[in-house]
Scaffold this motif. Structure first.
Motif, PDB file in Angstrom:
ATOM      1  N   ARG A  10       1.877  -4.770   3.814  1.00 46.81           N
ATOM      2  CA  ARG A  10       1.299  -3.984   4.579  1.00 46.81           C
ATOM      3  C   ARG A  10       0.222  -4.960   5.256  1.00 46.81           C
ATOM      4  NH1 ARG A  10       0.053  -1.143  -0.041  1.00 46.81           N
ATOM      5  NH2 ARG A  10      -2.361  -1.130   0.320  1.00 46.81           N
ATOM      6  N   ALA A  59       1.357  -4.752  -1.127  1.00 54.20           N
ATOM      7  CA  ALA A  59       0.137  -4.833  -0.447  1.00 54.20           C
ATOM      8  C   ALA A  59       0.370  -5.921   0.472  1.00 54.20           C
ATOM      9  CB  ALA A  59      -0.791  -5.254  -1.717  1.00 54.20           C
ATOM     10  N   GLU A  76       3.532   0.965  -2.820  1.00 49.36           N
ATOM     11  CA  GLU A  76       2.257   0.499  -1.907  1.00 49.36           C
ATOM     12  C   GLU A  76       1.467  -0.183  -2.755  1.00 49.36           C
ATOM     13  OE1 GLU A  76       0.790   4.359  -0.271  1.00 49.36           O
ATOM     14  OE2 GLU A  76       2.550   4.356   1.091  1.00 49.36           O
ATOM     15  N   GLU A  77       1.125   0.103  -3.903  1.00 49.50           N
ATOM     16  CA  GLU A  77       0.069  -0.576  -4.945  1.00 49.50           C
ATOM     17  C   GLU A  77       0.597  -1.764  -5.549  1.00 49.50           C
ATOM     18  OE1 GLU A  77      -1.359   2.305  -7.401  1.00 49.50           O
ATOM     19  OE2 GLU A  77      -2.545   3.337  -5.903  1.00 49.50           O
TER      20      GLU A  77
END
Length: 394
Positions: free
Chosen positions: A230, A227, A221-222
């Motif tokens: 998302r 990113a 996710e990071e």
């Protein structure tokens, strides 16, 4: 002794808890793996569609810095140009960098010594003692894996004889004696845990596994690609299109800036100034032709860079990048029609205008394709790759 329902309930509750934890972990693992695959696929698509655009921007930045350094001669400008050029140069493979320095076992002794300023130590010659030889032969006869009947026992013997061989290779008599004592004692009997202990161990393992998956999910996710994904989970292709359009705008701005840098506007009351690209000189006033006026069979010269050509080009065009044009000028004279016109094209018409003027100064009938490949593609003309597949204008 008969077990009552009250006595069996704690283990039943543990089993239910384990089954629930296992199911939850399976669902979580599926979700993490699904997201990982999405990130991986998006990363690959990002590289395919945007990588050439970023590469083109870096190349233009290097050319701009080189043009500025050539004009000013300032040491700082020269250093900056060299840095940017080095950044776009291909990096040698790891095999090339480490050739003769290491193999699968790590650095060669000579390489390690060179890096640590130490002398190369010759390999030590080991002569096992007579007692070590006797111990080794005795252990090899007793513990040889081929003497095992069951697969588990064979695996145990293979692990043990590996340790024996290593100790004998070092001539370690003490370790061989300890191994002989270990073998004489026989295998350690397995102690089986109770059902409750097994269930608690399983719960602990499931908890540790979930913690690891949580770390993986957080890293995904990071990450930069995660990113980005998302930002537009429902339309990642649209996000790439938006970024690509921004990059193309920046490329157009850099190309215009490069043209202006290489061809400064004439001062009032003076003759048009000339500029240069890769050894070519050119002036003002460029004959042009519209894409709509091009006919099948017209000789087309594409002067874009390699990455742009590979992304997509007009079928049948001759490709000579503007950066190599002077050095490869002979290829054009060999391929071009003797009495025909050369139609020069690039992405937007800026670089091709420079080449057109240069050709005109050589007495060659050349015209610049107005708007370049951008207009060509917008007009519905075919854009293909070297394999003949549909391409796009970078």
């Amino acid at each position: 002794m008969t077990t009552t329902p009250e006595q069996s309930r704690p283990e039943e509750r543990l089993e239910q808890a384990v089954r629930a934890a296992e199911q939850a972990l399976i669902e979580y693992e599926i979700a993490v793996e699904t997201f990982r695959v999405e990130v991986e696929n998006f990363s690959r698509l990002h590289e395919q569609r945007l990588g050439p655009l970023y590469a083109r921007l870096e190349e233009l930045d290097a050319q701009l810095a080189e043009a500025k350094a050539a004009r000013t001669g300032d040491p700082e400008d020269v250093r900056r140009a060299q840095e940017l050029r080095a950044a776009v140069m291909p990096i040698p493979g790891v095999e090339d960098l480490l050739h003769g320095w290491m193999d699968g076992g790590g650095l060669f002794p000579e390489a390690a010594a060179m890096l640590t300023d130490q002398q190369v130590r010759p390999p030590q010659r080991v002569r096992p003692s007579e007692e070590a030889r006797k111990l080794y032969r005795d252990l090899a006869r007793k513990a040889h894996p081929d003497l095992a009947q069951e697969e588990g026992e064979r695996a145990r013997r293979e692990e043990f004889i590996t340790r024996v061989n290593a100790a004998y290779a070092r001539g370690d008599e003490t370790e061989l004696r300890e191994l002989a004592e270990e073998w004489a004692k026989g295998p350690v009997p397995e102690s089986r845990p109770s059902r409750a202990e097994e269930l608690y161990d399983r719960l602990e393992w499931l908890s540790r596994r979930k913690e690891l998956l949580t770390i993986v999910a957080k890293d995904l996710e990071e990450s930069a690609i995660g990113a980005m994904l998302r930002l537009a989970p429902e339309d990642p292709d649209g996000l790439l299109d938006d970024i690509a359009q921004q990059l193309r705008t920046q490329i157009g701005e850099r190309e215009a800036e490069l043209t202006a840098t290489l061809s400064p506007p004439p001062a009032a009351g003076t003759a048009p100034a000339s500029g240069s690209v890769g050894g070519m000189s050119f002036g003002a006033g460029v004959p042009t032709v519209e894409v709509a006026d091009l006919k099948d069979g017209d000789f087309l010269l594409d002067v874009r860079e390699d990455d742009e050509w590979q992304a997509g080009h007009a079928e049948g065009a001759l490709h000579i990048p503007i950066s190599d044009f002077v050095a490869r000028y002979g290829e054009l004279t060999e391929a071009a029609p003797q009495d025909g016109r050369i139609h020069v094209i690039c992405r937007s018409g800026a670089r091709s205008a420079q080449v057109t003027m240069y050709l005109a100064q050589q007495g060659i009938d050349a015209v610049n394709v107005d708007g370049g490949m951008q207009v060509w593609e917008a007009a519905g003309r075919p854009v293909v790759t070297d394999k003949g597949e549909p391409g796009y204008v970078l």
